[in-house]
Write a protein that holds these residues in place. Structure first.
Motif, mmCIF file in Angstrom:
data_model
loop_
_atom_site.group_PDB
_atom_site.id
_atom_site.type_symbol
_atom_site.label_atom_id
_atom_site.label_comp_id
_atom_site.label_asym_id
_atom_site.label_seq_id
_atom_site.Cartn_x
_atom_site.Cartn_y
_atom_site.Cartn_z
ATOM 1 N N ALA A 1 0.807 -1.224 0.000
ATOM 2 C CA ALA A 1 0.000 0.000 0.000
ATOM 3 C C ALA A 1 0.844 1.280 0.000
ATOM 4 N N PRO A 2 1.752 1.492 0.954
ATOM 5 C CA PRO A 2 1.926 0.774 2.210
ATOM 6 C C PRO A 2 1.009 1.348 3.295
ATOM 7 N N TYR A 3 0.943 0.652 4.434
ATOM 8 C CA TYR A 3 0.219 1.209 5.566
ATOM 9 C C TYR A 3 0.774 0.599 6.850
ATOM 10 N N ARG A 4 0.445 1.204 7.955
ATOM 11 C CA ARG A 4 0.916 0.762 9.266
ATOM 12 C C ARG A 4 -0.267 0.185 10.027
ATOM 13 N N PRO A 5 -0.300 -1.144 10.231
ATOM 14 C CA PRO A 5 -1.438 -1.726 10.950
ATOM 15 C C PRO A 5 -1.454 -1.283 12.403
ATOM 16 N N ALA A 6 -2.646 -1.058 12.931
ATOM 17 C CA ALA A 6 -2.792 -0.673 14.333
ATOM 18 C C ALA A 6 -2.516 -1.872 15.225
ATOM 19 N N MET A 7 -1.896 -1.610 16.370
ATOM 20 C CA MET A 7 -1.559 -2.677 17.318
ATOM 21 C C MET A 7 -2.486 -2.613 18.530
ATOM 22 N N LEU A 8 -2.940 -3.756 18.954
ATOM 23 C CA LEU A 8 -3.767 -3.859 20.155
ATOM 24 C C LEU A 8 -2.986 -3.363 21.366
ATOM 25 N N GLY A 9 -3.502 -2.360 22.056
ATOM 26 C CA GLY A 9 -2.910 -1.890 23.305
ATOM 27 C C GLY A 9 -1.579 -1.187 23.163
ATOM 28 N N GLU A 10 -1.277 -0.632 21.981
ATOM 29 C CA GLU A 10 0.014 0.034 21.809
ATOM 30 C C GLU A 10 0.127 1.230 22.738
ATOM 31 N N GLY A 11 1.328 1.447 23.289
ATOM 32 C CA GLY A 11 1.566 2.612 24.137
ATOM 33 C C GLY A 11 2.817 2.442 24.971
ATOM 34 N N GLY A 12 3.454 3.569 25.295
ATOM 35 C CA GLY A 12 4.658 3.537 26.111
ATOM 36 C C GLY A 12 5.779 4.333 25.475
ATOM 37 N N PHE B 1 -2.148 -7.424 15.993
ATOM 38 C CA PHE B 1 -2.537 -6.330 15.116
ATOM 39 C C PHE B 1 -4.045 -6.368 14.921
ATOM 40 N N LEU B 2 -4.636 -5.175 14.891
ATOM 41 C CA LEU B 2 -6.085 -5.060 14.758
ATOM 42 C C LEU B 2 -6.533 -5.100 13.301
ATOM 43 N N ASP B 3 -7.789 -5.463 13.120
ATOM 44 C CA ASP B 3 -8.491 -5.377 11.832
ATOM 45 C C ASP B 3 -7.768 -6.140 10.728
ATOM 46 N N GLN B 4 -7.482 -7.407 11.006
ATOM 47 C CA GLN B 4 -6.750 -8.235 10.043
ATOM 48 C C GLN B 4 -7.589 -9.348 9.426
ATOM 49 N N ALA B 5 -8.916 -9.344 9.655
ATOM 50 C CA ALA B 5 -9.743 -10.409 9.087
ATOM 51 C C ALA B 5 -9.919 -10.249 7.582
ATOM 52 N N HIS B 6 -10.003 -9.012 7.100
ATOM 53 C CA HIS B 6 -10.220 -8.806 5.666
ATOM 54 C C HIS B 6 -8.893 -8.593 4.951
ATOM 55 N N TYR B 7 -8.783 -9.204 3.815
ATOM 56 C CA TYR B 7 -7.629 -9.156 2.915
ATOM 57 C C TYR B 7 -6.385 -9.834 3.469
#
Length: 400
Positions: free
Chosen positions: A307-318, A352-358
């Motif tokens: 694409a590119p894109y950066r997938p969101a991570m569950l609980g990212e922070g710090g 990583f979040l929202d990975q069910a599609h594609y």
């Protein structure tokens, strides 16, 4: 100083929403790597789509190219009107595991496949009038055998709304669909409907603008057609999607054209319904902390690179920033830089979040990298089933 060349290219912004029920999912319950799909979230999206379908008086098909988790085929059949497929193999999957109509489009049908495509499909959508002419013999033979199906023609609306050129079907010199500005009456002989797909993960206004650009070109033919298919790329189930506007628009299109109207969302069925669970394999320093993980961008999430894109991570922070990369030998197998509360340790899980599609449908075994398992979770009762795991034989059997 090094430069990330991906940053200079057009990029997509992830539309992943709130993690929802996955915020309480125990990542250690599944093997790693593993896709985990929440059945409750899928059903929530399906209900939303069914409501839009009913209020607008249209038909909605699941685009298998985005989400082909056939273990949920019966659930999809409860809410939607069928599926949209991209060629023979997807049509065969649809025939075996899904209910309702099957609409098949392929930019490059092979003549040898057409007998089965025509047998399985309710709509056979052709890429150009020239493809229709080339395959006329196979189509007539199928009808002589008693097969019943409509013929459709895909149009390039000659109006671009794409965020990233490589995902824009209406880009200059596109191979996808016959240019609408070349359409002539003779091109629609024997054609029952028109298919238009030029959106990608977008909300309602781009659809309206596309229709405004296309409508004058095809209005003379409304009286001889039976249906109009607006394809996919509609993020209908996203929280901020303008669903009331879409419903009003679809009603107007039906009234103005007198045609049956179809939509073929794919991502919308699986939006925010799945995660990809991974694990740290190694962590070391090379100007910054480097995390080698068992998720590969190139093998498991190729859109991260493409694409590119950066997938969101569950609980990212710090405050600790770590660059994550996969186990393959590809130097560019880089997922991105992520923040953690502390330096990760080997064996630590993440998702990583929202990975069910594609992502799920695009996985490969390049470099012998194992495929993620697939698990079905139901957040309503916390039931969990690992429905598919892949051995090395999957890699072997793709080769010779």
């Amino acid at each position: 100083m090094t430069t990330d060349t991906r940053a200079t290219a057009p990029s997509m912004t992830t539309r992943a929403g709130d993690p929802g029920a996955f915020a309480r999912f125990d990542l250690s319950r599944v093997p790693s790597p593993c896709f985990v799909v929440d059945k409750a979230a899928v059903e929530r999206n399906l209900r939303t789509l069914a409501e839009v379908r009913d209020r607008a008086g249209v038909k909605i098909l699941l685009a298998l190219k985005a989400f082909s988790m056939w273990s949920l085929g019966d659930l999809v059949g409860v809410y939607l009107d069928g599926v949209a497929t991209s060629g023979l193999w997807e049509a065969q999957l649809a025939g075996a595991h899904y209910k309702g109509e099957i609409a098949t489009y392929c930019s490059g049908y092979k003549a040898a496949d057409m007998a089965e495509v025509c047998r399985l499909s309710d709509h056979v959508i052709l890429n150009t009038p020239f493809q229709a002419a080339r395959l006329r013999g196979e189509i007539e033979a199928a009808r002589a055998r008693g097969e019943r199906f409509h013929l459709g023609l895909r149009l390039n609306p000659m109006h671009s709304e794409g965020e990233v050129p490589k995902y824009d079907p209406a880009q200059p010199h596109s191979r996808l669909g016959f240019p609408a500005d070349q359409l002539r009456p003779e091109h629609l002989e024997g054609i029952d409907g028109l298919h238009v797909h030029s959106l990608c993960e977008q909300d309602f206004p781009p659809l309206r603008r596309t229709w405004e650009a296309l409508k004058p070109r095809i209005a003379p033919y409304f009286g001889q057609l039976k249906w109009l298919n607006f394809g996919g790329g509609h993020h209908i189930t996203r929280a901020d999607y303008q669903r009331d506007d879409l419903i009003a628009f679809l009603r107007t299109v039906r009234e103005e054209t007198g045609l049956e109207v179809y939509l073929e969302p794919g991502e919308a069925i699986a939006l925010d319904t799945g995660i990809l669970v991974g694990e740290f394999v190694d962590v070391f320093d090379n100007g910054m902390p480097i995390g080698v993980v068992d998720i590969s961008a190139t093998c498991h999430m190729p859109d991260v690179i493409e694409a590119p894109y950066r997938p969101a991570m569950l609980g990212e922070g710090g405050e600790t920033v770590v660059r994550l990369g996969g186990p393959s030998c590809l130097a560019g197998d880089i997922i991105g830089d992520y923040r953690f509360a502390a330096r990760p340790e080997p064996g630590q899980r993440f998702a990583f979040l929202d990975q069910a599609h594609y992502s799920m449908v695009k996985t490969t075994t390049f470099n012998g990298v194992p495929l993620p398992a697939i698990a079905l979770w139901d957040s309503r009762d916390d039931s969990l089933e690992v429905i598919r795991e892949f051995g090395w034989e999957t890699f072997r059997d793709r080769l010779s």
